[in-house]
Design a protein around this motif. Structure first.
Motif, mmCIF file in Angstrom:
data_model
loop_
_atom_site.group_PDB
_atom_site.id
_atom_site.type_symbol
_atom_site.label_atom_id
_atom_site.label_comp_id
_atom_site.label_asym_id
_atom_site.label_seq_id
_atom_site.Cartn_x
_atom_site.Cartn_y
_atom_site.Cartn_z
ATOM 1 N N PHE A 1 -35.373 51.769 -44.927
ATOM 2 C CA PHE A 1 -35.992 52.135 -45.467
ATOM 3 C C PHE A 1 -37.616 50.479 -45.585
ATOM 4 N N LEU B 1 -40.437 49.310 -43.930
ATOM 5 C CA LEU B 1 -41.764 48.358 -44.199
ATOM 6 C C LEU B 1 -41.856 47.023 -44.063
ATOM 7 N N ALA C 1 -41.569 58.454 -44.950
ATOM 8 C CA ALA C 1 -41.660 58.387 -46.131
ATOM 9 C C ALA C 1 -42.235 60.047 -46.290
ATOM 10 N N SER D 1 -41.655 60.453 -50.399
ATOM 11 C CA SER D 1 -41.860 58.963 -50.556
ATOM 12 C C SER D 1 -42.973 59.141 -51.054
ATOM 13 N N VAL E 1 -45.449 53.674 -50.415
ATOM 14 C CA VAL E 1 -45.685 53.061 -49.395
ATOM 15 C C VAL E 1 -46.283 52.566 -48.975
ATOM 16 N N TYR F 1 -49.581 55.033 -49.057
ATOM 17 C CA TYR F 1 -49.046 57.030 -48.234
ATOM 18 C C TYR F 1 -48.385 56.945 -50.456
ATOM 19 N N TRP G 1 -46.709 60.884 -51.155
ATOM 20 C CA TRP G 1 -46.386 62.265 -50.375
ATOM 21 C C TRP G 1 -46.836 62.886 -50.888
#
Length: 134
Positions: A10, A14, A32, A37, A40, A101, A103
Motif C-alpha cells: 500500500f 501511494l 483504500a 483506510s 490517504v 481520502y 473511507w
C-alpha cells in the motif's frame, strides 16, 4: 506477516501516485475503500453526478459527488472558507482533485482540497474548466 506485506504494498502504491497521470489513482482509491483506510493523499478525476447544498456547520464546505471511472463515488468536501468555490459546476462536468481520502460506506470523502494555513498538511486542489482552486 500478511498485514506487514499489505502495508508495504500500500505504501509503495501511494508513492507511485505522484508520478502517475491523473485518473490512474482509481486503483489506489479502490484499495483504500476496500480496506476501509483513511488519511490517504490521492489524486484523480471524476464526473460530477450530484451537487449538494453547502455545509455551513463550522467551516463552510462546497459539497458534490464525483463518480470515478472505476464506478466508485466520492463526496468532495471543499473548504470554501480557505479556498475559492468551484464556479459554474454542473452535473456531468469533469473535476480533477488532489486531496485526502477518508473511507465511508458510500465510497469515501475527499477533503483537504486547499492549502493548510498552519502548513502541516499537503496542499490540495481541485481543477475544473481549466481553473485550479486551492
Amino acid at each position: 506477516m500478511m498485514k506487514w506485506l499489505f502495508i508495504c504494498l500500500f505504501t509503495c502504491l501511494l508513492a507511485l501516485t505522484s508520478v502517475l497521470p491523473v485518473g490512474a489513482n482509481d486503483t489506489v482509491i479502490q484499495r483504500a475503500y476496500e480496506s476501509k483506510s483513511g488519511d490517504v493523499q490521492v489524486n484523480g478525476s471524476g464526473r460530477v453526478v450530484h451537487i449538494l447544498a453547502d455545509d455551513n456547520q463550522g467551516s463552510s464546505h462546497q459539497k458534490f459527488i464525483l463518480k470515478l471511472n472505476s464506478g466508485l463515488t466520492l463526496l468532495v468536501a471543499h473548504n470554501i472558507d480557505l479556498a475559492p468555490r468551484v464556479s459554474n459546476l454542473r452535473v456531468g462536468d469533469l473535476v480533477e482533485f488532489y486531496g485526502e481520502y477518508e473511507w465511508s460506506k458510500k465510497g469515501g470523502v475527499i477533503h483537504w482540497t486547499h492549502a493548510d494555513p498552519a502548513g502541516r498538511h499537503a496542499e490540495g486542489w481541485l481543477k475544473h474548466d481549466g481553473t485550479t482552486y486551492k
